[in-house]
Write an enzyme that holds these catalytic residues in place. Structure first.
Site, short mmCIF file in Angstrom:
data_model
loop_
_atom_site.label_atom_id
_atom_site.label_comp_id
_atom_site.label_asym_id
_atom_site.label_seq_id
_atom_site.Cartn_x
_atom_site.Cartn_y
_atom_site.Cartn_z
N LYS A 32 0.89 -1.29 0.27
CA LYS A 32 -0.48 0.19 0.12
C LYS A 32 0.36 1.17 -0.07
O LYS A 32 1.50 1.71 1.20
CB LYS A 32 -0.77 0.13 1.62
CG LYS A 32 -1.92 1.06 0.72
CD LYS A 32 -1.91 2.38 1.28
CE LYS A 32 -1.57 2.91 1.78
NZ LYS A 32 -1.60 4.40 1.62
N GLY A 67 -4.38 3.95 -2.48
CA GLY A 67 -5.35 4.01 -1.42
C GLY A 67 -4.92 4.81 -0.43
O GLY A 67 -4.19 4.98 -0.11
N GLY A 88 -4.65 6.05 3.54
CA GLY A 88 -4.33 5.27 4.66
C GLY A 88 -4.80 4.67 5.58
O GLY A 88 -4.46 3.63 6.05
N PRO A 89 -5.92 5.61 6.06
CA PRO A 89 -7.07 5.11 7.11
C PRO A 89 -7.82 3.93 6.62
O PRO A 89 -8.40 3.65 7.68
CB PRO A 89 -7.46 6.65 7.80
CG PRO A 89 -6.55 7.32 7.32
CD PRO A 89 -6.44 7.36 5.46
N GLY A 145 -4.83 1.30 3.85
CA GLY A 145 -3.66 0.63 4.60
C GLY A 145 -4.03 0.23 6.45
O GLY A 145 -3.42 -1.06 6.42
N GLU A 171 10.17 1.97 10.03
CA GLU A 171 10.86 2.93 9.76
C GLU A 171 10.12 4.47 10.56
O GLU A 171 9.48 4.90 9.17
CB GLU A 171 11.15 2.99 8.77
CG GLU A 171 12.21 1.83 8.42
CD GLU A 171 13.30 1.49 9.04
OE1 GLU A 171 13.78 2.79 8.95
OE2 GLU A 171 14.48 0.08 8.93
N CYS A 190 13.86 10.75 6.31
CA CYS A 190 14.04 11.14 7.26
C CYS A 190 15.31 10.95 8.24
O CYS A 190 15.10 11.57 9.40
CB CYS A 190 12.69 9.27 7.72
SG CYS A 190 13.68 8.20 6.29
N GLU A 207 10.37 16.85 14.27
CA GLU A 207 9.99 16.27 12.83
C GLU A 207 9.48 17.29 12.34
O GLU A 207 8.77 17.24 12.15
CB GLU A 207 10.66 14.93 12.17
CG GLU A 207 11.17 14.65 11.19
CD GLU A 207 10.51 12.99 10.62
OE1 GLU A 207 9.45 12.79 10.93
OE2 GLU A 207 11.35 12.36 9.66
P1 NAP Z 1 2.48 8.36 6.81
O1 NAP Z 1 0.86 9.52 7.30
O2 NAP Z 1 2.49 7.86 8.80
O3 NAP Z 1 2.16 8.28 6.04
C1 NAP Z 1 2.70 6.90 5.42
C2 NAP Z 1 2.13 5.38 4.96
O4 NAP Z 1 1.69 5.33 5.87
C3 NAP Z 1 1.55 6.09 4.32
O5 NAP Z 1 1.06 5.21 3.29
C4 NAP Z 1 -0.17 6.32 5.00
O6 NAP Z 1 -1.11 6.34 3.34
C5 NAP Z 1 0.38 5.47 5.55
N1 NAP Z 1 -1.09 6.06 6.81
C6 NAP Z 1 -1.47 6.87 6.92
N2 NAP Z 1 -2.64 6.51 7.92
C7 NAP Z 1 -2.28 5.17 8.03
C8 NAP Z 1 -3.35 4.12 9.12
N3 NAP Z 1 -3.62 4.97 10.01
N4 NAP Z 1 -3.31 2.92 9.15
C9 NAP Z 1 -1.99 2.44 8.04
N5 NAP Z 1 -1.46 3.62 7.25
C10 NAP Z 1 -1.79 4.14 7.54
O7 NAP Z 1 2.66 10.40 6.80
P2 NAP Z 1 2.38 10.60 6.30
O8 NAP Z 1 1.24 11.38 6.39
O9 NAP Z 1 3.28 11.10 4.56
O10 NAP Z 1 3.51 12.31 6.30
C11 NAP Z 1 3.26 13.22 7.85
C12 NAP Z 1 4.85 12.66 8.41
O11 NAP Z 1 5.14 11.73 8.95
C13 NAP Z 1 5.89 13.57 7.51
O12 NAP Z 1 5.48 15.47 8.43
C14 NAP Z 1 6.97 13.18 8.44
O13 NAP Z 1 7.45 13.78 9.70
C15 NAP Z 1 6.54 12.04 8.54
N6 NAP Z 1 7.12 10.79 7.52
C16 NAP Z 1 8.47 9.81 7.96
C17 NAP Z 1 8.78 9.33 6.51
C18 NAP Z 1 9.86 8.49 6.97
O14 NAP Z 1 11.11 8.73 5.75
N7 NAP Z 1 10.28 8.21 8.38
C19 NAP Z 1 8.18 9.26 5.60
C20 NAP Z 1 7.35 9.81 5.22
C21 NAP Z 1 6.79 10.58 6.40
P3 NAP Z 1 -1.27 7.77 2.80
O15 NAP Z 1 -0.34 8.26 1.98
O16 NAP Z 1 -2.64 7.31 2.51
O17 NAP Z 1 -1.60 9.04 4.07
#
Ligand code: NAP
Ligand code: MG
Length: 462
Positions: free
Chosen positions: A170, A201, A203-204, A207, A245, A279, A369
């Site tokens: 996903k 799709g 995340g919520p 995912g 990660e 990150c 972050e």
């Molecule tokens: P995120 O919401 O954690 O997204 C990561 C992945 O998880 C995406 O595929 C996302 O789908 C999915 N996801 C979201 N909510 C979920 C849930 N409840 N259950 C399962 N999967 C779910 O991160 P983001 O919104 O893209 O970014 C937010 C912050 O995360 C950034 O500002 C940054 O600080 C941090 N981040 C860190 C890394 C890293 O490499 N460590 C990478 C990206 C972001 P969607 O794309 O549909 O949300």
């Protein structure tokens, strides 16, 4: 940019269960460049069934044959490098040369490293009177972010397939076209049907359905700490393996003996690269009080040079998140020496490369972050204080140490609570384990350590 209207499941593109779609937006000009299906729990279930059905056959495939398939996949990634780079640039906004070198280039190295590891890894070993088999964990649910869209996929899928696992991916909603391109590469490399499946799709919805699916054996997640915590909790309750990660707030520690100009310039380039959406970026620069003003001047000049050449951040939401951190930095009393709230362009999600001086370790911008092109420069009086500040966040993903002598930098690096440290600039090593201490995560990716995440041991005693 070709968008598929279906999900890649069981070796073919199949219609999605529902009719909802996700718009893909180019962050440079804010135009919609494609639509992909927004998967539901039903799509995830189809994909998990396909992965389960493919698992026994793939697990029983000799490692040398799995290696050959991974080598074929690497070759397709090489052949389609230009298309990959253009797709990443279109949906992430990164400048094309960076997409070519990093977003398209690194996955080739990683896929190649797992083609080699699959062929050479000791999947069977003798320990005293036992034979220990390293067997695949099963069906993997992989959830990836948008910041390195192809790298994050390959860093999970390649070791999982090398181990003999099968995968349901996903990808992030902001970068699904790169994920579809990867599915095309899997098809072109002629991997058996069902070993890799893609459900685009939200995340919520998709995912969460994947993370909660009872027939997924291991969840590998990269993204925010907030979501990672939930996924870890769900996996814990189901007693299933999980790899996380998560975020980082890495320190770039410049010791007084270092080449200051080099350390500052490389440090600024590290933070601005990929528009700060990395990150492991060294977002806190720690400088000794005797060199502090010199470093601030150098960093401000270096950041100003970049202008809009770093590209935008990925989305309007991400831009407003980063901007609110810049506002907070000013409100909490940090000194803005480059960039700020003014955007370098009228259109697109651009943020000026921003540098704050006089940042104290307790400020929000020194703790959280930001995930944008924002650097905080922090002063330290002595080495003990530098260690305390460097270790003084909930994160521990990466870092850097600079000194005249390598031995001095290494001694300091050994005191850091973090998973990776670059010594005097270092060089990326696709075989070195990557992952976090503390709240930066659980588990490791890349190289043989990344492979072992997807294996479990069975011991036979004689
Ligand atoms: P995120 O919401 O954690 O997204 C990561 C992945 O998880 C995406 O595929 C996302 O789908 C999915 N996801 C979201 N909510 C979920 C849930 N409840 N259950 C399962 N999967 C779910 O991160 P983001 O919104 O893209 O970014 C937010 C912050 O995360 C950034 O500002 C940054 O600080 C941090 N981040 C860190 C890394 C890293 O490499 N460590 C990478 C990206 C972001 P969607 O794309 O549909 O949300
Ligand atoms: Mg999200």
């Amino acid at each position: 940019m070709k968008a598929h209207h279906g999900m890649y499941i069981g070796g073919e593109w199949r219609p999605a269960a529902g009719a909802d779609t996700i718009e893909v937006v180019n962050p440079v000009d804010e135009q919609v460049i494609g639509r992909v299906p927004a998967g539901t729990a039903a799509d995830v279930d189809h994909a998990v069934r396909a992965a389960r059905a493919a698992f026994p056959g793939w697990a029983a495939t000799p490692p040398a044959e799995r290696a050959a398939k991974l080598a074929a996949l690497r070759d397709v990634l090489v052949a389609r490098k230009e298309e990959i780079a253009e797709t990443v640039t279109a949906e992430l906004g990164s400048p094309l040369p960076f997409s070519q070198a990093v977003h398209a280039g690194v996955p080739v190295l990683v896929a190649g490293s797992y083609a080699e590891l699959a062929a050479t890894y000791a999947f069977e070993e003798k320990v005293g009177n036992s034979t220990v088999y390293h067997e695949p964990v099963g069906v993997v649910g992989a959830i990836t972010p948008w910041n390195y869209p192809l790298h994050q996929i390959v860093a999970k899928v390649a070791p999982a397939l090398a181990a003999g696992c099968t995968v349901v991916l996903k990808p992030a909603e902001d970068t699904p076209l790169t994920a579809q391109l990867f599915a095309e590469a899997v098809a072109e490399a002629d991997l058996p049907a069902g070993v890799f499946n893609l459900v685009t799709g939200l995340g919520p919805v998709a995912g969460q359905a994947l993370a909660e699916h009872p027939d997924v054996d291991l969840v590998s997640f990269t993204g925010s700490t907030a979501v990672g915590r939930r996924i870890g909790g769900t996996a814990g309750a189901a007693v299933k393996r999980v790899a996380l990660e998560l975020g980082g707030k890495s320190a770039n520690v410049i010791l007084p003996s270092a080449d200051l100009a080099k350390a500052v310039n490389v440090g600024v380039a590290n933070v601005m690269s990929n528009s700060g959406q990395t990150c492991s970026a060294w977002t806190r620069m720690l400088v000794h009080t005797s060199q502090y003003e010199g470093a601030v001047g150098l960093a401000a000049a270096a950041a100003a040079k970049y202008g809009d050449r770093i590209g935008p951040v990925v989305s309007a939401k991400q831009r407003s998140r980063v901007r609110s951190y810049i506002e907070k930095g000013v409100a909490e009393g940090a000194r803005l020496v480059a960039g700020g709230l003014e955007s370098p362009r009228e259109h697109g999600y651009f943020i000026s490369p921003t540098v704050f001086a006089d940042v104290t370790p307790d400020m929000t911008i020194a703790q959280e972050e930001i995930f944008g092109p924002v650097l905080s420069i922090i002063r330290y009086e002595d080495e003990e204080e530098a260690v305390r500040i460097a270790n003084g966040t909930v994160y521990g993903l990466a870092g850097a140490v600079w000194a005249a002598e390598e031995a001095e930098a290494v001694a300091f690096a050994r005191r850091l609570d973090t998973g990776q440290v670059d010594i005097n600039g270092g060089r990326f090593n696709p075989l070195a384990p990557f992952g976090g201490y503390k709240q930066s995560g659980v588990g490791r990716e890349l190289g043989s350590h990344g492979l072992s995440e997807y294996l479990q041991t069975k011991s036979l005693q004689f």
